[in-house]
Design an enzyme around this catalytic site. Sequence first.
Site, PDB file in Angstrom:
ATOM      1  N   ARG A  24      94.409  33.136 -37.529  1.00  0.00           N
ATOM      2  CA  ARG A  24      95.179  33.303 -38.750  1.00  0.00           C
ATOM      3  C   ARG A  24      94.740  32.338 -39.832  1.00  0.00           C
ATOM      4  NH1 ARG A  24      99.833  36.072 -36.788  1.00  0.00           N
ATOM      5  NH2 ARG A  24     101.353  36.528 -38.395  1.00  0.00           N
ATOM      6  N   ARG A  45     105.741  34.393 -45.363  1.00  0.00           N
ATOM      7  CA  ARG A  45     104.688  34.928 -44.482  1.00  0.00           C
ATOM      8  C   ARG A  45     103.572  35.579 -45.304  1.00  0.00           C
ATOM      9  NH1 ARG A  45     108.403  38.584 -41.128  1.00  0.00           N
ATOM     10  NH2 ARG A  45     106.552  39.377 -40.095  1.00  0.00           N
TER      11      ARG A  45
HETATM   12  P1  ADP Z   1     103.536  39.292 -38.390  1.00  0.00           P
HETATM   13  O1  ADP Z   1     102.084  39.652 -38.386  1.00  0.00           O
HETATM   14  O2  ADP Z   1     104.435  40.455 -38.597  1.00  0.00           O
HETATM   15  O3  ADP Z   1     103.875  38.138 -39.291  1.00  0.00           O
HETATM   16  P2  ADP Z   1     103.413  38.013 -35.719  1.00  0.00           P
HETATM   17  O4  ADP Z   1     104.244  38.479 -34.598  1.00  0.00           O
HETATM   18  O5  ADP Z   1     101.941  38.156 -35.635  1.00  0.00           O
HETATM   19  O6  ADP Z   1     104.005  38.788 -36.982  1.00  0.00           O
HETATM   20  O7  ADP Z   1     103.733  36.486 -36.031  1.00  0.00           O
HETATM   21  C1  ADP Z   1     105.040  35.990 -36.180  1.00  0.00           C
HETATM   22  C2  ADP Z   1     105.012  34.494 -36.417  1.00  0.00           C
HETATM   23  O8  ADP Z   1     104.436  33.835 -35.275  1.00  0.00           O
HETATM   24  C3  ADP Z   1     104.143  34.035 -37.583  1.00  0.00           C
HETATM   25  O9  ADP Z   1     104.823  34.106 -38.817  1.00  0.00           O
HETATM   26  C4  ADP Z   1     103.805  32.606 -37.186  1.00  0.00           C
HETATM   27  O10 ADP Z   1     104.890  31.747 -37.428  1.00  0.00           O
HETATM   28  C5  ADP Z   1     103.645  32.722 -35.666  1.00  0.00           C
HETATM   29  N1  ADP Z   1     102.236  32.983 -35.289  1.00  0.00           N
HETATM   30  C6  ADP Z   1     101.730  34.113 -34.738  1.00  0.00           C
HETATM   31  N2  ADP Z   1     100.400  34.012 -34.549  1.00  0.00           N
HETATM   32  C7  ADP Z   1     100.051  32.773 -35.005  1.00  0.00           C
HETATM   33  C8  ADP Z   1      98.808  32.068 -35.114  1.00  0.00           C
HETATM   34  N3  ADP Z   1      97.638  32.624 -34.732  1.00  0.00           N
HETATM   35  N4  ADP Z   1      98.840  30.807 -35.617  1.00  0.00           N
HETATM   36  C9  ADP Z   1     100.000  30.234 -36.008  1.00  0.00           C
HETATM   37  N5  ADP Z   1     101.184  30.851 -35.967  1.00  0.00           N
HETATM   38  C10 ADP Z   1     101.226  32.113 -35.468  1.00  0.00           C
END
Ligand code: ADP
Length: 211
Positions: free
Chosen positions: A88, A164
């Site tokens: 990310r 986000r």
């Molecule tokens: P979306 O893509 O709908 O935002 P996710 O389920 O992928 O939902 O992620 C939800 C939350 O989990 C993110 O907003 C973040 O806080 C955390 N998260 C997920 N993947 C990561 C990552 N690779 N690095 C840091 N935080 C993450």
Amino acid sequence: MNLILLGAPGAGKGTQATMIADRYHIVHISTGDIFRANIKNGTEIGKLAKSYIDKGELVPDEVTVAIVKDRLTWDDCKNGYLLDGFPRNLYQAEELDKFAEIDGVVNINIDFGLLMDRLCGRRVCKECGESYHISTLGGKTTCARCGGELYQRKDDNPETVRSRLDVYTSQTAPLIDYYTKKGVILNFTGTEAPASVLFEEVKTALDRLAK
Ligand code: ADP
Ligand code: ZN
């Protein structure tokens, strides 16, 4: 085949991920799902992650990278995997390069105007993770696929969605360039059409890649 799924929150990554994993017999690894499972089970990782997730911020890199690094050593990854929600930011992408070989990055571009309503109206199955939109549920509160109860994610509210989307723009979107330069990007456009329409295009590109 080792893949990454890239796209803003609400772009439809989860739905495409399920279909891609099924078709190519690869394991779907969602860092968001891993964090939510940890929160549900009250683990130390869950407690830490929750404070960031509830604000719409990224969970610290050290924690996230360590989880993925370990997860990719499991036996079920031998056939290939699909990373959903990881990397990310550039740091995570550079770390991933040290322990993984990526064949393709499925990038879903989408008009941000569609996302606020999609995310705030999203309902998710507690059992299987399938997503729905309230506008199509007609008041139903259970999953059409497995009968599980539907709930609204705590981070699917306007304020958290805004942060986000900001995090996506500033930290995640630069990865499009990173993987374009590596020659592994596959670009798609998300629309309001059913997910199966987009999947047809994804399938065509991945069939070619898998050969
Ligand atoms: P979306 O893509 O709908 O935002 P996710 O389920 O992928 O939902 O992620 C939800 C939350 O989990 C993110 O907003 C973040 O806080 C955390 N998260 C997920 N993947 C990561 C990552 N690779 N690095 C840091 N935080 C993450
Ligand atoms: Zn379900």
